[in-house]
Design a protein around this motif. Structure first.
Motif, mmCIF file in Angstrom:
data_model
loop_
_atom_site.group_PDB
_atom_site.id
_atom_site.type_symbol
_atom_site.label_atom_id
_atom_site.label_comp_id
_atom_site.label_asym_id
_atom_site.label_seq_id
_atom_site.Cartn_x
_atom_site.Cartn_y
_atom_site.Cartn_z
ATOM 1 N N ALA A 71 0.912 -1.268 -0.107
ATOM 2 C CA ALA A 71 0.088 -0.039 0.103
ATOM 3 C C ALA A 71 0.797 1.313 -0.138
ATOM 4 O O ALA A 71 2.263 1.281 0.128
ATOM 5 N N ASN A 72 0.217 2.452 -0.342
ATOM 6 C CA ASN A 72 0.897 3.604 -0.278
ATOM 7 C C ASN A 72 1.426 4.022 1.033
ATOM 8 O O ASN A 72 2.554 4.848 1.279
ATOM 9 N N ASP B 52 -14.299 -7.625 8.744
ATOM 10 C CA ASP B 52 -14.430 -6.020 9.026
ATOM 11 C C ASP B 52 -14.227 -5.489 7.508
ATOM 12 O O ASP B 52 -14.907 -4.586 6.892
ATOM 13 N N SER B 53 -13.053 -6.207 6.763
ATOM 14 C CA SER B 53 -12.697 -5.599 5.653
ATOM 15 C C SER B 53 -13.167 -6.173 4.400
ATOM 16 O O SER B 53 -12.985 -5.615 3.122
ATOM 17 N N GLY B 54 -13.584 -7.446 4.301
ATOM 18 C CA GLY B 54 -13.850 -8.210 3.385
ATOM 19 C C GLY B 54 -12.914 -8.830 2.602
ATOM 20 O O GLY B 54 -12.819 -9.365 1.344
ATOM 21 N N LYS B 55 -11.639 -8.763 3.264
ATOM 22 C CA LYS B 55 -10.481 -9.323 2.593
ATOM 23 C C LYS B 55 -9.484 -9.931 3.569
ATOM 24 O O LYS B 55 -9.297 -9.114 4.517
ATOM 25 N N THR C 135 -0.003 -6.899 4.450
ATOM 26 C CA THR C 135 -0.813 -6.029 3.761
ATOM 27 C C THR C 135 -2.315 -5.973 4.156
ATOM 28 O O THR C 135 -2.816 -7.130 3.806
ATOM 29 N N GLY C 136 -2.955 -4.686 4.617
ATOM 30 C CA GLY C 136 -4.176 -5.059 4.909
ATOM 31 C C GLY C 136 -4.887 -3.760 5.258
ATOM 32 O O GLY C 136 -4.602 -2.727 4.360
ATOM 33 N N ARG C 137 -5.740 -3.605 6.154
ATOM 34 C CA ARG C 137 -6.343 -2.261 6.203
ATOM 35 C C ARG C 137 -6.456 -1.859 7.681
ATOM 36 O O ARG C 137 -6.682 -2.974 8.501
ATOM 37 N N VAL D 297 -3.056 -0.364 4.418
ATOM 38 C CA VAL D 297 -1.505 -0.107 5.115
ATOM 39 C C VAL D 297 -0.873 -1.166 4.988
ATOM 40 O O VAL D 297 -1.453 -2.420 4.819
ATOM 41 N N SER D 298 0.655 -1.156 4.997
ATOM 42 C CA SER D 298 1.368 -2.209 5.053
ATOM 43 C C SER D 298 2.303 -2.228 6.222
ATOM 44 O O SER D 298 2.702 -1.343 6.355
#
Length: 318
Positions: free
Chosen positions: A29-30, A53-56, A71-73, A79-80
């Motif tokens: 992620a950025n 929560d994130s769907g992934k 990497t996730g949210r 965020v990573s």
């Protein structure tokens, strides 16, 4: 090495994965929190949003060169968390190869550990440097005189000027760390947040950081004092954060990098003390979560679209 690589100048495999950190576009992620220790990265990753929560699910990749990418949210923001090991060259691998598989502005915060060169930063303190410089062993000094390329006098160590941290990111990080540390400051050996001064990066844990090793000729009796004379605002000493600032300053205008850093003081180089494991157990989770809180507040330009990434949500896939 399992894949045939292309381009000796910047190796990638057939899937576009860069050689050392082992990731490709859409896997980083950025906004990035980087640490040295993979155990620290995994501990911080428990704060990331769950799959429900994130769907992934959270993405994890361990490269053959020892780099860990998670990497996730966090609170919905991609965020990573990346563990890179120790030293300037590991930071160089990480920053350059991450830049190669991302687009838009990168916002990177390093969370590490350091030694203290200031009485105002005892063990258990958290340092947020305004900038950093590098101390490099001058190998020419240690070449046998008959083999030297330069015949004049040379110094055993070189001390650079200062590379600045990103002011906006450092301010956000300071605010979040002060908020996180306030309830535990003074307890369990936890100190205060020190948001000023400079960080020094040594090219070695030993020679350029002034440690004495009787098995080697390092001629480093005065290197720390020379560094402090050149940069009296120095607070911390380690091996990665100033290199991050340097690389951020060297990034081309079309591929900008914002960089900030914070370090737990593990070693008191003045009083020769070391942090207690119980302090680390209390301090580290608080700092890790505060860094994530800071990262998601950082504005990044031209942020990557989530389409085709490992953080793409179920809704966007539909």
């Amino acid at each position: 090495m399992k894949e045939t690589l292309a381009n000796a100048n910047f190796p990638r495999d057939g899937e576009g994965r860069v050689y050392h950190i082992g990731v490709r576009y859409g896997e980083v992620a950025n906004r990035i929190l980087t640490v040295g220790d993979p155990a620290r990265a995994k501990a911080i990753a428990r704060w990331l949003d769950t799959e429900s929560d994130s769907g992934k699910p959270v993405f994890t990749n361990q490269s053959h060169r020892g780099f860990l990418t998670i990497t996730g949210r966090y609170k919905g923001v991609p965020v990573s968390i990346m563990a890179i090991g120790m030293g300037n060259c590991m930071m160089d691998f990480f920053v350059r190869e991450t830049r190669a598989v991302t687009t838009g502005t990168l916002a990177i915060i390093r969370f590490g550990s350091c030694g203290s060169l200031s009485q105002n930063a005892p063990t258990g303190s958290i340092v947020i440097p305004q900038g950093g410089y590098c101390i490099r062993k001058n190998l020419e000094y240690f070449v046998k005189e008959k083999n030297r390329l330069f015949k004049g006098p040379v110094e055993p160590y070189m001390i650079s000027g200062v590379f600045d941290a990103d002011e906006e990111m450092s301010a956000i990080l300071t605010k979040e760390l002060e908020k996180a540390i306030e309830p535990i400051s003074g307890k369990h050996g936890v100190g205060s947040v020190i948001a000023n001064g400079l960080n020094a990066d040594g090219c070695s844990f030993y020679s350029s950081q002034g440690r004495k090793d009787p098995a080697f000729w390092d001629d480093n009796d005065s290197v720390i004092q020379e560094a402090l004379s050149a940069h009296p605002e120095t607070v911390s000493l380690e091996m990665e954060t100033s290199m991050l600032f340097h690389l951020a300053e060297c990034a081309r205008e079309q591929n900008p990098i914002k960089a900030a850093g914070c370090m737990q003081v593990f070693a008191d180089r003045i009083g020769n003390g070391f942090i207690h494991p119980d302090t680390v157990a209390v301090l580290e989770p608080a700092v890790g979560k505060a860094v994530l809180e800071a990262l998601i507040q950082v504005q990044v330009d031209n942020e990557m679209s989530e389409e085709g990434t490992v953080w793409q949500t179920t809704a966007s896939e539909a």
